[in-house]
Write an enzyme that holds these catalytic residues in place. Structure first.
Site, PDB file in Angstrom:
ATOM      1  N   ASP A 170       0.841  -1.195   0.000  1.00 56.21           N
ATOM      2  CA  ASP A 170       0.000   0.000   0.000  1.00 56.21           C
ATOM      3  C   ASP A 170       0.881   1.252   0.000  1.00 56.21           C
ATOM      4  O   ASP A 170       1.626   1.501   0.952  1.00 56.21           O
ATOM      5  CB  ASP A 170      -0.904  -0.016   1.244  1.00 56.21           C
ATOM      6  CG  ASP A 170      -2.003   1.034   1.212  1.00 56.21           C
ATOM      7  OD1 ASP A 170      -1.784   2.090   0.601  1.00 56.21           O
ATOM      8  OD2 ASP A 170      -3.062   0.782   1.804  1.00 56.21           O
ATOM      9  N   HIS A 201      -2.965  -0.293  -2.535  1.00 53.36           N
ATOM     10  CA  HIS A 201      -4.170   0.402  -2.113  1.00 53.36           C
ATOM     11  C   HIS A 201      -5.231   0.327  -3.207  1.00 53.36           C
ATOM     12  O   HIS A 201      -4.943   0.490  -4.390  1.00 53.36           O
ATOM     13  CB  HIS A 201      -3.816   1.862  -1.838  1.00 53.36           C
ATOM     14  CG  HIS A 201      -4.841   2.616  -1.076  1.00 53.36           C
ATOM     15  ND1 HIS A 201      -4.909   2.614   0.299  1.00 53.36           N
ATOM     16  CD2 HIS A 201      -5.857   3.413  -1.494  1.00 53.36           C
ATOM     17  CE1 HIS A 201      -5.903   3.378   0.700  1.00 53.36           C
ATOM     18  NE2 HIS A 201      -6.492   3.876  -0.375  1.00 53.36           N
TER      19      HIS A 201
END
Length: 232
Positions: A170, A201
């Site tokens: 992420d 993400h």
């Protein structure tokens, strides 16, 4: 079937719209779907529709209504991504959680006092964690929530099950932050974290280039089993 309803704020100083997807039969449980920074867009509405297909009443409140009601953005368009980030900078998260609480109350009434869960993505993943600590929601799921390490001081207030999906790559949540999340939550009896190596993400978005289909299906299956266990 889908519709839009109007929900009064907790303090009765305003109201906001919410998208509602209803199952074909009678719903005995509801799930509040908490938006990303892109508003209640097509992807969030699709999440609601899928939950309705699974038998839940699903409701997605417009949390940016104080800033710009009805905002719908596409994260694959650079200018709209930047607009979403700008809206985030103006967003009052405490008031957002209060609006989620108001939505939970409406949802609970619509299912005859039955159980209500919450599931959120990105900003919504963070808000789902806050909702677990600050409301009577029965179960909460957060996908790639940002800044949860800064909320660990509230973990003692979590009384109902929480599931967090954490993409290891992420770019908004570095590995040091992820380590703090694990250190702070792995021993919590109500919280479960799943890591997704190689994922970034937004991997579970319904539409667009961020989606990673195989990982999204794994995460969504875990979410489905989680809600089936704690909301039925």
């Amino acid at each position: 079937m889908s519709t839009t309803v109007t929900i009064d704020t907790i303090d009765h100083t305003g109201n906001f719209a919410a998208y509602v997807a209803q199952p074909a039969g009678e719903a005995t449980a509801a799930i509040v779907v908490v938006q990303e920074i892109f508003g209640v867009n097509a992807g969030i509405r699709r999440k609601c529709d899928m939950l309705a297909e699974a038998g839940y009443l699903a409701i997605a409140p417009d949390l940016f209504w104080r800033i710009e009601p009805g905002i719908e953005l596409d994260p694959d368009i650079s200018a709209e991504m930047q607009r979403g980030l700008a809206l985030l900078g103006r967003f009052d998260q405490d008031k957002g959680v209060a609006d989620i609480e108001a939505t939970i109350r409406v949802a609970r009434a619509k299912v005859g006092g039955g159980k209500v869960g919450a599931v959120g993505y990105c900003l919504g993943g963070r808000l789902a964690f806050m909702t677990a600590a600050r409301t009577d929601v029965d179960a909460s799921v957060g996908y790639y929530g940002v800044g949860i390490d800064g909320l660990l001081g509230e973990k003692h207030a979590i009384a109902h099950p929480v599931l967090l999906h954490v993409p290891v790559e992420d770019h908004f949540v570095d590995k040091q932050t992820q380590a703090r999340m694990h250190e702070g939550l792995d021993d919590h009896p109500k919280v479960t974290l799943y890591d997704y190596p190689g994922e970034d993400h937004g991997f579970a978005t319904e539409f667009g280039t961020r989606r990673s289909d195989a990982a999204a299906k794994v995460a969504d299956q875990r979410t489905s089993e989680f809600f089936a266990r704690y909301l039925r």
